[in-house]
Design a protein around this motif. Structure first.
Motif, short mmCIF file in Angstrom:
data_model
loop_
_atom_site.label_atom_id
_atom_site.label_comp_id
_atom_site.label_asym_id
_atom_site.label_seq_id
_atom_site.Cartn_x
_atom_site.Cartn_y
_atom_site.Cartn_z
N ARG A 115 -2.25 9.61 2.31
CA ARG A 115 -2.63 8.29 2.61
C ARG A 115 -1.81 7.35 3.56
NH1 ARG A 115 -4.97 5.75 -3.01
NH2 ARG A 115 -6.83 7.30 -3.26
N ILE A 116 -0.32 7.85 3.58
CA ILE A 116 0.46 7.25 4.24
C ILE A 116 0.36 7.00 5.69
CG2 ILE A 116 2.94 6.73 4.60
CD1 ILE A 116 3.59 7.97 1.74
N GLY A 117 0.06 8.04 6.29
CA GLY A 117 -0.11 7.88 7.80
C GLY A 117 -1.20 7.11 8.06
N ARG A 118 -2.34 7.42 7.27
CA ARG A 118 -3.67 6.64 7.50
C ARG A 118 -3.12 5.14 7.44
NH1 ARG A 118 -6.29 10.25 4.02
NH2 ARG A 118 -7.04 8.71 2.80
N ILE A 119 -2.58 4.63 6.50
CA ILE A 119 -2.24 3.36 6.32
C ILE A 119 -1.38 2.96 7.37
CG2 ILE A 119 -0.60 1.82 4.98
CD1 ILE A 119 -1.05 3.51 2.40
N LEU A 120 -0.45 3.64 7.95
CA LEU A 120 0.24 3.17 9.21
C LEU A 120 -0.47 2.94 10.44
CD1 LEU A 120 2.85 2.44 10.74
CD2 LEU A 120 3.07 4.88 11.23
N HIS A 121 -1.56 3.77 10.58
CA HIS A 121 -2.41 3.89 11.85
C HIS A 121 -3.26 2.73 11.56
CE1 HIS A 121 -1.66 8.46 12.41
NE2 HIS A 121 -0.78 7.71 13.00
N CYS A 122 -3.86 2.47 10.64
CA CYS A 122 -4.88 1.54 10.23
C CYS A 122 -4.33 0.04 10.52
CB CYS A 122 -5.42 1.30 8.79
SG CYS A 122 -6.74 0.13 8.27
N PHE A 132 1.01 -1.22 -0.06
CA PHE A 132 -0.09 0.18 -0.03
C PHE A 132 0.92 1.27 -0.13
CE2 PHE A 132 -3.50 -2.67 0.88
CZ PHE A 132 -4.66 -1.93 0.67
N THR A 133 1.90 1.19 0.98
CA THR A 133 2.81 2.51 0.97
C THR A 133 3.59 2.75 -0.41
OG1 THR A 133 3.18 2.07 3.19
CG2 THR A 133 4.77 3.42 2.18
N SER A 134 4.19 1.61 -1.08
CA SER A 134 4.82 1.73 -2.34
C SER A 134 3.90 2.35 -3.39
CB SER A 134 5.46 0.43 -2.63
OG SER A 134 6.48 0.02 -1.83
N GLN A 135 2.71 1.73 -3.53
CA GLN A 135 1.99 2.14 -4.61
C GLN A 135 1.26 3.60 -4.48
OE1 GLN A 135 -1.61 -0.26 -5.31
NE2 GLN A 135 -0.52 -1.91 -6.09
N ARG A 144 9.46 8.97 12.13
CA ARG A 144 9.38 10.17 12.38
C ARG A 144 10.49 11.03 11.55
NH1 ARG A 144 4.61 11.47 13.36
NH2 ARG A 144 5.27 13.51 13.67
N TYR A 145 11.66 10.53 11.34
CA TYR A 145 12.72 11.24 10.67
C TYR A 145 12.17 11.45 9.48
CZ TYR A 145 16.91 12.34 8.68
OH TYR A 145 18.11 12.87 7.65
N ALA A 146 11.72 10.11 8.67
CA ALA A 146 11.21 10.18 7.20
C ALA A 146 9.93 11.21 7.16
CB ALA A 146 10.56 8.86 7.06
N ARG A 147 9.33 11.36 8.12
CA ARG A 147 8.10 12.32 7.84
C ARG A 147 8.53 13.79 7.42
NH1 ARG A 147 2.90 10.86 7.26
NH2 ARG A 147 2.50 12.91 7.62
N ARG A 148 9.74 13.96 8.08
CA ARG A 148 10.17 15.45 7.97
C ARG A 148 11.12 15.42 6.88
NH1 ARG A 148 10.98 14.49 13.69
NH2 ARG A 148 13.34 14.32 13.24
N HIS A 149 11.80 14.62 6.25
CA HIS A 149 12.81 14.41 5.22
C HIS A 149 12.61 13.77 3.80
CE1 HIS A 149 15.07 15.49 9.04
NE2 HIS A 149 15.74 16.28 8.34
N HIS A 150 11.64 12.93 4.04
CA HIS A 150 11.26 12.10 2.37
C HIS A 150 10.76 13.26 1.45
CE1 HIS A 150 9.85 9.24 -0.24
NE2 HIS A 150 10.62 8.28 0.48
N PRO A 151 11.26 13.03 0.28
CA PRO A 151 10.66 14.08 -0.69
C PRO A 151 9.21 14.02 -1.12
CG PRO A 151 12.58 12.88 -1.56
CD PRO A 151 12.34 12.17 0.01
N ILE A 152 8.60 12.76 -0.68
CA ILE A 152 6.88 12.49 -0.85
C ILE A 152 6.23 13.46 0.17
CG2 ILE A 152 6.59 10.58 0.64
CD1 ILE A 152 5.05 11.03 -2.69
N THR A 169 5.10 -3.73 11.26
CA THR A 169 4.38 -2.87 10.58
C THR A 169 5.06 -1.24 10.47
OG1 THR A 169 2.34 -3.91 11.31
CG2 THR A 169 1.95 -1.59 10.65
N VAL A 170 5.59 -0.90 11.35
CA VAL A 170 6.21 0.19 11.25
C VAL A 170 7.49 0.28 10.24
CG1 VAL A 170 7.63 2.45 12.43
CG2 VAL A 170 5.83 1.28 13.61
N MET A 171 8.01 -0.91 10.25
CA MET A 171 9.10 -1.27 9.40
C MET A 171 8.63 -1.40 8.05
SD MET A 171 11.74 -4.65 9.59
CE MET A 171 10.26 -5.78 9.88
N GLY A 172 7.47 -1.84 7.78
CA GLY A 172 6.58 -2.11 6.38
C GLY A 172 6.46 -0.71 5.77
#
Length: 426
Positions: A287-294, A275-278, A413-421, A350-353
Protein backbone atom coordinates in the motif's frame (compact mmCIF):
# COMPACT_ATOMS: atom_id res chain seq x y z
CA UNK A 1 -6.62 20.91 6.43
CA UNK A 2 -9.56 22.79 7.91
CA UNK A 3 -8.17 22.30 11.42
CA UNK A 4 -4.83 23.75 10.35
CA UNK A 5 -6.53 26.71 8.71
CA UNK A 6 -8.46 27.43 11.88
CA UNK A 7 -5.23 27.31 13.87
CA UNK A 8 -3.74 29.85 11.47
CA UNK A 9 -6.72 32.11 12.06
CA UNK A 10 -5.26 32.83 15.50
CA UNK A 11 -2.35 34.74 13.99
CA UNK A 12 -4.37 36.00 11.01
CA UNK A 13 -6.96 37.53 13.34
CA UNK A 14 -4.11 39.16 15.27
CA UNK A 15 -2.71 40.71 12.09
CA UNK A 16 -6.09 41.82 10.70
CA UNK A 17 -7.28 43.44 13.93
CA UNK A 18 -3.95 45.19 14.49
CA UNK A 19 -3.77 46.30 10.86
CA UNK A 20 -7.27 47.74 10.96
CA UNK A 21 -7.46 49.22 14.45
CA UNK A 22 -3.85 50.08 15.36
CA UNK A 23 -0.81 51.72 13.78
CA UNK A 24 1.16 50.25 10.87
CA UNK A 25 4.12 49.72 13.23
CA UNK A 26 1.92 47.39 15.29
CA UNK A 27 1.11 45.37 12.16
CA UNK A 28 4.79 45.06 11.33
CA UNK A 29 5.58 44.12 14.95
CA UNK A 30 3.10 41.23 14.95
CA UNK A 31 3.91 40.03 11.44
CA UNK A 32 7.69 40.16 11.76
CA UNK A 33 7.66 37.69 14.68
CA UNK A 34 6.24 34.66 12.87
CA UNK A 35 9.56 33.32 11.56
CA UNK A 36 11.13 33.62 15.02
CA UNK A 37 8.18 31.85 16.69
CA UNK A 38 8.48 29.05 14.14
CA UNK A 39 12.23 28.79 14.73
CA UNK A 40 11.81 28.33 18.48
CA UNK A 41 8.71 26.10 18.42
CA UNK A 42 9.28 23.82 15.42
CA UNK A 43 11.95 21.82 17.24
CA UNK A 44 9.40 20.81 19.87
CA UNK A 45 6.45 20.49 17.49
CA UNK A 46 8.61 18.12 15.45
CA UNK A 47 8.59 15.80 18.44
CA UNK A 48 4.83 15.42 17.95
CA UNK A 49 5.60 13.71 14.63
CA UNK A 50 7.44 11.06 16.64
CA UNK A 51 4.30 10.67 18.78
CA UNK A 52 2.16 10.37 15.64
CA UNK A 53 4.37 7.70 14.07
CA UNK A 54 4.76 5.66 17.27
CA UNK A 55 1.04 5.69 18.06
CA UNK A 56 0.10 4.79 14.48
CA UNK A 57 2.55 1.87 14.51
CA UNK A 58 1.14 0.37 17.73
CA UNK A 59 -2.44 0.93 16.55
CA UNK A 60 -1.68 -0.74 13.23
CA UNK A 61 -0.17 -3.76 14.97
CA UNK A 62 -2.96 -3.97 17.59
CA UNK A 63 -0.66 -3.25 20.55
CA UNK A 64 -3.02 -1.61 23.10
CA UNK A 65 -0.47 -1.44 25.92
CA UNK A 66 2.09 0.14 23.63
CA UNK A 67 -0.49 2.70 22.51
CA UNK A 68 -1.20 3.59 26.14
CA UNK A 69 2.52 4.09 26.83
CA UNK A 70 2.89 6.24 23.70
CA UNK A 71 -0.04 8.51 24.64
CA UNK A 72 1.09 9.16 28.21
CA UNK A 73 4.70 9.66 27.18
CA UNK A 74 3.68 12.07 24.40
CA UNK A 75 1.47 14.27 26.60
CA UNK A 76 4.11 14.38 29.34
CA UNK A 77 6.68 15.39 26.74
CA UNK A 78 4.37 18.12 25.42
CA UNK A 79 4.03 19.77 28.83
CA UNK A 80 7.79 19.65 29.41
CA UNK A 81 8.38 21.13 25.94
CA UNK A 82 5.92 23.94 26.63
CA UNK A 83 7.65 24.79 29.91
CA UNK A 84 11.03 24.88 28.16
CA UNK A 85 9.67 27.26 25.52
CA UNK A 86 8.36 29.64 28.19
CA UNK A 87 11.87 29.94 29.63
CA UNK A 88 13.53 30.28 26.21
CA UNK A 89 11.02 32.85 25.00
CA UNK A 90 11.22 35.08 28.06
CA UNK A 91 15.04 35.05 28.16
CA UNK A 92 15.98 35.35 24.50
CA UNK A 93 13.13 37.12 22.68
CA UNK A 94 14.62 40.60 22.61
CA UNK A 95 18.24 39.58 21.73
CA UNK A 96 16.94 37.45 18.85
CA UNK A 97 14.77 40.28 17.51
CA UNK A 98 17.79 42.60 17.60
CA UNK A 99 19.87 39.94 15.82
CA UNK A 100 17.19 39.80 13.10
CA UNK A 101 17.59 43.55 12.48
CA UNK A 102 14.00 44.22 13.49
CA UNK A 103 13.32 47.94 12.80
CA UNK A 104 13.67 50.12 15.89
CA UNK A 105 10.17 51.52 15.50
CA UNK A 106 8.61 48.06 15.97
CA UNK A 107 11.15 46.35 18.28
CA UNK A 108 9.47 47.06 21.63
CA UNK A 109 6.01 46.02 20.45
CA UNK A 110 7.37 42.86 18.79
CA UNK A 111 9.18 41.88 21.99
CA UNK A 112 6.05 42.41 24.12
CA UNK A 113 3.88 40.39 21.69
CA UNK A 114 6.35 37.49 21.64
CA UNK A 115 6.77 37.27 25.41
CA UNK A 116 3.02 36.91 25.92
CA UNK A 117 2.80 34.33 23.13
CA UNK A 118 5.52 32.21 24.73
CA UNK A 119 3.80 32.25 28.09
CA UNK A 120 1.01 30.27 26.41
CA UNK A 121 3.33 27.65 24.91
CA UNK A 122 2.41 24.79 27.32
CA UNK A 123 -1.16 24.95 26.00
CA UNK A 124 0.09 25.20 22.42
CA UNK A 125 2.28 22.11 22.83
CA UNK A 126 -0.47 20.14 24.57
CA UNK A 127 -2.82 20.81 21.67
CA UNK A 128 -0.25 19.91 19.01
CA UNK A 129 0.72 16.63 20.66
CA UNK A 130 -2.91 15.78 21.42
CA UNK A 131 -3.98 16.40 17.84
CA UNK A 132 -1.01 14.34 16.57
CA UNK A 133 -2.27 11.42 18.67
CA UNK A 134 -5.78 11.80 17.26
CA UNK A 135 -4.46 12.02 13.69
CA UNK A 136 -2.66 8.71 14.19
CA UNK A 137 -6.03 7.09 14.97
CA UNK A 138 -7.77 8.67 11.97
CA UNK A 139 -9.81 11.05 14.17
CA UNK A 140 -9.53 14.51 12.59
CA UNK A 141 -12.99 15.94 13.23
CA UNK A 142 -12.65 16.54 16.95
CA UNK A 143 -9.64 18.90 16.57
CA UNK A 144 -11.66 20.80 13.96
CA UNK A 145 -14.58 21.26 16.37
CA UNK A 146 -12.29 22.36 19.19
CA UNK A 147 -10.43 24.85 17.02
CA UNK A 148 -13.74 26.24 15.77
CA UNK A 149 -14.69 27.12 19.33
CA UNK A 150 -11.23 28.51 20.06
CA UNK A 151 -11.23 30.52 16.81
CA UNK A 152 -14.52 32.23 17.66
CA UNK A 153 -13.18 33.07 21.13
CA UNK A 154 -9.95 34.42 19.64
CA UNK A 155 -11.71 36.82 17.28
CA UNK A 156 -14.07 38.06 19.99
CA UNK A 157 -11.22 38.64 22.45
CA UNK A 158 -9.12 40.35 19.77
CA UNK A 159 -11.84 42.88 19.09
CA UNK A 160 -12.55 43.41 22.80
CA UNK A 161 -8.94 43.81 23.91
CA UNK A 162 -7.86 46.04 20.99
CA UNK A 163 -10.95 48.17 20.29
CA UNK A 164 -12.54 48.40 23.73
CA UNK A 165 -9.46 48.22 25.99
CA UNK A 166 -6.88 49.69 23.54
CA UNK A 167 -4.32 47.01 24.49
CA UNK A 168 -2.71 47.01 21.01
CA UNK A 169 -0.28 44.07 20.42
CA UNK A 170 -0.59 42.89 24.02
CA UNK A 171 -4.33 42.43 23.50
CA UNK A 172 -4.02 40.25 20.40
CA UNK A 173 -1.28 38.16 22.05
CA UNK A 174 -3.40 37.62 25.16
CA UNK A 175 -6.41 36.66 23.02
CA UNK A 176 -4.29 34.06 21.20
CA UNK A 177 -3.01 32.54 24.44
CA UNK A 178 -6.48 32.27 25.99
CA UNK A 179 -8.04 30.72 22.89
CA UNK A 180 -5.17 28.22 22.49
CA UNK A 181 -5.68 27.26 26.12
CA UNK A 182 -9.33 26.48 25.37
CA UNK A 183 -8.42 24.16 22.46
CA UNK A 184 -5.82 22.40 24.63
CA UNK A 185 -8.30 21.81 27.46
CA UNK A 186 -10.90 20.44 25.04
CA UNK A 187 -8.54 18.00 23.32
CA UNK A 188 -7.10 16.74 26.63
CA UNK A 189 -10.63 16.31 27.96
CA UNK A 190 -11.50 14.14 24.95
CA UNK A 191 -8.42 11.98 25.43
CA UNK A 192 -9.32 11.53 29.10
CA UNK A 193 -12.90 10.41 28.36
CA UNK A 194 -12.56 8.34 25.18
CA UNK A 195 -12.95 4.55 25.23
CA UNK A 196 -10.41 4.11 22.44
CA UNK A 197 -6.89 2.68 23.04
CA UNK A 198 -5.49 6.25 23.12
CA UNK A 199 -7.27 7.03 26.41
CA UNK A 200 -5.30 9.37 28.71
CA UNK A 201 -5.25 9.38 32.51
CA UNK A 202 -4.13 12.93 33.24
CA UNK A 203 -3.68 12.15 36.94
CA UNK A 204 -1.16 9.40 36.18
CA UNK A 205 1.10 10.93 33.55
CA UNK A 206 4.36 9.08 33.08
CA UNK A 207 7.20 8.71 30.61
CA UNK A 208 8.07 5.24 29.36
CA UNK A 209 11.82 5.51 28.62
CA UNK A 210 11.91 3.16 25.62
CA UNK A 211 8.93 4.93 23.99
CA UNK A 212 10.50 8.33 24.70
CA UNK A 213 13.78 7.28 23.08
CA UNK A 214 11.94 6.12 19.96
CA UNK A 215 9.86 9.31 19.79
CA UNK A 216 13.02 11.38 20.12
CA UNK A 217 14.74 9.24 17.48
CA UNK A 218 11.95 10.01 14.99
CA UNK A 219 10.72 13.38 16.20
CA UNK A 220 13.92 15.20 17.15
CA UNK A 221 15.43 15.08 13.63
CA UNK A 222 12.02 16.15 12.29
CA UNK A 223 12.05 19.07 14.71
CA UNK A 224 15.63 19.97 13.80
CA UNK A 225 14.64 19.82 10.14
CA UNK A 226 11.71 22.19 10.70
CA UNK A 227 13.96 24.49 12.71
CA UNK A 228 16.49 24.52 9.88
CA UNK A 229 13.78 25.64 7.49
CA UNK A 230 12.72 28.26 10.02
CA UNK A 231 16.34 29.35 10.54
CA UNK A 232 16.71 30.04 6.84
CA UNK A 233 13.40 31.90 6.94
CA UNK A 234 14.71 34.02 9.83
CA UNK A 235 17.68 34.97 7.66
CA UNK A 236 15.31 35.81 4.81
CA UNK A 237 13.19 37.85 7.24
CA UNK A 238 16.32 39.77 8.18
CA UNK A 239 16.84 40.55 4.49
CA UNK A 240 13.20 41.64 4.19
CA UNK A 241 13.66 43.92 7.20
CA UNK A 242 16.36 45.77 5.27
CA UNK A 243 13.74 47.04 2.78
CA UNK A 244 11.90 49.08 5.44
CA UNK A 245 8.68 48.86 7.45
CA UNK A 246 6.30 49.07 4.42
CA UNK A 247 7.86 45.98 2.81
CA UNK A 248 7.98 44.25 6.21
CA UNK A 249 4.26 44.91 6.68
CA UNK A 250 3.41 43.77 3.13
CA UNK A 251 5.54 40.66 3.42
CA UNK A 252 4.00 39.89 6.81
CA UNK A 253 0.47 40.11 5.38
CA UNK A 254 1.46 37.95 2.39
CA UNK A 255 3.15 35.42 4.68
CA UNK A 256 -0.07 35.05 6.65
CA UNK A 257 -1.94 34.24 3.41
CA UNK A 258 0.91 31.96 2.31
CA UNK A 259 0.59 29.99 5.54
CA UNK A 260 -2.95 28.97 4.61
CA UNK A 261 -1.60 27.44 1.38
CA UNK A 262 1.22 25.77 3.28
CA UNK A 263 -1.13 24.24 5.85
CA UNK A 264 -3.34 22.90 3.06
CA UNK A 265 -0.44 21.08 1.43
CA UNK A 266 1.02 20.10 4.81
CA UNK A 267 -2.26 18.34 5.68
CA UNK A 268 -1.46 15.90 2.86
CA UNK A 269 1.95 15.36 4.43
CA UNK A 270 0.36 14.67 7.84
CA UNK A 271 -2.05 12.15 6.33
CA UNK A 272 0.82 10.48 4.47
CA UNK A 273 2.75 10.01 7.72
CA UNK A 274 -0.23 8.40 9.48
CA UNK A 275 -1.24 6.15 6.55
CA UNK A 276 2.34 4.97 6.01
CA UNK A 277 2.97 4.26 9.70
CA UNK A 278 -0.26 2.33 10.16
CA UNK A 279 0.48 0.14 7.14
CA UNK A 280 4.04 -0.49 8.31
CA UNK A 281 2.58 -1.61 11.66
CA UNK A 282 0.03 -3.80 9.86
CA UNK A 283 2.80 -5.21 7.59
CA UNK A 284 1.13 -4.17 4.31
CA UNK A 285 4.01 -2.76 2.21
CA UNK A 286 2.08 -3.01 -1.05
CA UNK A 287 0.00 0.00 0.00
CA UNK A 288 2.90 2.38 0.61
CA UNK A 289 3.68 3.11 -3.04
CA UNK A 290 -0.01 3.80 -3.71
CA UNK A 291 -0.11 6.14 -0.70
CA UNK A 292 2.81 8.14 -2.11
CA UNK A 293 1.41 8.42 -5.64
CA UNK A 294 -2.07 9.38 -4.44
CA UNK A 295 -0.64 11.98 -2.06
CA UNK A 296 1.58 13.50 -4.76
CA UNK A 297 -1.42 13.86 -7.06
CA UNK A 298 -3.52 15.48 -4.35
CA UNK A 299 -0.84 17.91 -3.22
CA UNK A 300 0.00 18.99 -6.79
CA UNK A 301 -3.61 19.75 -7.72
CA UNK A 302 -4.31 21.42 -4.37
CA UNK A 303 -1.14 23.53 -4.39
CA UNK A 304 -1.57 24.73 -7.98
CA UNK A 305 -5.24 25.59 -7.46
CA UNK A 306 -4.65 27.57 -4.27
CA UNK A 307 -1.57 29.32 -5.71
CA UNK A 308 -3.54 30.56 -8.72
CA UNK A 309 -6.55 31.63 -6.65
CA UNK A 310 -4.42 33.56 -4.15
CA UNK A 311 -2.78 35.57 -6.93
CA UNK A 312 -6.08 36.22 -8.72
CA UNK A 313 -7.54 37.70 -5.52
CA UNK A 314 -4.31 39.16 -4.09
CA UNK A 315 -5.59 42.74 -3.75
CA UNK A 316 -8.76 41.99 -1.73
CA UNK A 317 -6.88 39.43 0.36
CA UNK A 318 -4.07 41.85 1.22
CA UNK A 319 -6.55 44.68 1.78
CA UNK A 320 -7.92 42.73 4.73
CA UNK A 321 -4.60 43.39 6.47
CA UNK A 322 -3.79 46.91 5.29
CA UNK A 323 -5.22 49.54 2.93
CA UNK A 324 -1.89 51.30 2.33
CA UNK A 325 -0.92 51.00 -1.39
CA UNK A 326 2.82 50.43 -0.80
CA UNK A 327 2.07 47.65 1.70
CA UNK A 328 -0.30 45.93 -0.76
CA UNK A 329 2.22 46.25 -3.62
CA UNK A 330 4.97 44.66 -1.51
CA UNK A 331 2.61 41.84 -0.52
CA UNK A 332 1.68 41.13 -4.15
CA UNK A 333 5.33 40.61 -5.07
CA UNK A 334 5.68 38.03 -2.29
CA UNK A 335 2.51 36.18 -3.30
CA UNK A 336 3.51 36.04 -6.98
CA UNK A 337 7.01 34.68 -6.47
CA UNK A 338 6.44 32.44 -3.45
CA UNK A 339 2.85 31.15 -3.50
CA UNK A 340 2.43 30.46 -7.24
CA UNK A 341 4.95 27.54 -7.24
CA UNK A 342 3.93 26.40 -3.75
CA UNK A 343 2.89 22.94 -4.95
CA UNK A 344 6.62 22.14 -5.10
CA UNK A 345 6.83 22.64 -1.34
CA UNK A 346 3.94 20.16 -1.01
CA UNK A 347 5.71 17.63 -3.22
CA UNK A 348 8.82 17.96 -1.06
CA UNK A 349 6.91 17.39 2.17
CA UNK A 350 4.82 14.51 0.84
CA UNK A 351 7.86 12.41 -0.09
CA UNK A 352 9.32 13.36 3.28
CA UNK A 353 6.10 12.17 4.96
CA UNK A 354 6.51 8.66 3.54
CA UNK A 355 10.09 8.56 4.81
CA UNK A 356 8.98 9.59 8.30
CA UNK A 357 6.18 7.06 8.25
CA UNK A 358 8.72 4.37 7.40
CA UNK A 359 10.66 5.37 10.52
CA UNK A 360 13.53 7.21 8.83
CA UNK A 361 14.57 10.32 10.72
CA UNK A 362 18.14 11.31 9.82
CA UNK A 363 17.78 11.27 6.02
CA UNK A 364 14.98 13.89 5.88
CA UNK A 365 16.92 16.08 8.29
CA UNK A 366 20.08 15.94 6.15
CA UNK A 367 18.01 16.68 3.06
CA UNK A 368 16.61 19.80 4.74
CA UNK A 369 20.08 20.84 5.86
CA UNK A 370 21.54 20.65 2.36
CA UNK A 371 18.51 21.51 0.22
CA UNK A 372 16.94 24.26 2.31
CA UNK A 373 19.09 25.80 5.00
CA UNK A 374 22.54 25.71 3.37
CA UNK A 375 21.20 26.46 -0.10
CA UNK A 376 19.24 29.51 1.09
CA UNK A 377 22.20 30.84 3.05
CA UNK A 378 24.41 30.50 -0.03
CA UNK A 379 21.72 32.22 -2.10
CA UNK A 380 21.57 35.15 0.34
CA UNK A 381 25.33 35.74 0.37
CA UNK A 382 25.75 35.31 -3.40
CA UNK A 383 22.75 35.79 -5.73
CA UNK A 384 20.82 38.14 -3.44
CA UNK A 385 23.96 40.08 -2.54
CA UNK A 386 24.55 40.70 -6.25
CA UNK A 387 20.90 41.46 -7.08
CA UNK A 388 19.26 42.76 -3.86
CA UNK A 389 15.60 42.83 -4.89
CA UNK A 390 12.48 41.25 -3.39
CA UNK A 391 11.99 39.04 -6.45
CA UNK A 392 15.50 37.58 -6.27
CA UNK A 393 15.13 37.03 -2.54
CA UNK A 394 11.87 35.08 -2.93
CA UNK A 395 13.30 32.90 -5.73
CA UNK A 396 15.42 31.15 -3.11
CA UNK A 397 12.26 29.30 -1.98
CA UNK A 398 11.51 27.91 -5.45
CA UNK A 399 14.96 26.48 -6.09
CA UNK A 400 15.34 25.11 -2.56
CA UNK A 401 12.04 23.21 -2.90
CA UNK A 402 13.15 21.64 -6.18
CA UNK A 403 16.53 20.62 -4.79
CA UNK A 404 15.14 19.22 -1.53
CA UNK A 405 12.36 17.30 -3.34
CA UNK A 406 14.97 15.58 -5.50
CA UNK A 407 17.08 14.61 -2.47
CA UNK A 408 14.01 13.25 -0.61
CA UNK A 409 12.98 11.18 -3.64
CA UNK A 410 16.44 9.64 -3.95
CA UNK A 411 16.36 8.63 -0.26
CA UNK A 412 12.92 7.08 -0.84
CA UNK A 413 14.29 5.00 -3.72
CA UNK A 414 17.04 3.83 -1.36
CA UNK A 415 14.42 2.89 1.26
CA UNK A 416 12.52 0.82 -1.31
CA UNK A 417 15.61 -1.36 -1.69
CA UNK A 418 16.71 -1.65 1.94
CA UNK A 419 13.80 -1.14 4.39
CA UNK A 420 12.75 -4.43 6.12
CA UNK A 421 9.08 -3.96 5.19
CA UNK A 422 9.94 -3.99 1.45
CA UNK A 423 12.45 -6.81 1.82
CA UNK A 424 9.64 -8.82 3.41
CA UNK A 425 7.44 -8.06 0.39
CA UNK A 426 10.09 -9.38 -1.98
Amino acid sequence: MLSSWLQLLFNAADVIVVGRFAESESLAAVGSTSSLVNLLTNLFIGLSIGANVMTALTLGSGDREGTKDNVHTAISLSLLSGAALVVIGLLFTRPLLVWMDTPDDVLEKAALYLKIIFIGMPANMAYNFGSAILRSTGETRKPLYYLSAAGVLNIALNLFFVIALHMDVAGVALATVLSESLSAVLILRFLCTTDEPCRLDIRRLYIQPARLRRMLHIGLPAGIQSSLFSFSNVLIQSAINSFGSAVVAGSSAAATIENFVYMATNSIHQATVSFTSQNVGAKKPERIGRILHCSLGCVTVLGLTLGILVNLFSVPLLSAYSTEPDVIAAGQICLLWVVTPYFLCGVMETVMGVMRGLGYAIAPMLAALSGACLFRIVWLVTIFAWFPTQQVLYLSYLFSWILTSFIHYMTYRYARRHHPIFLQEK
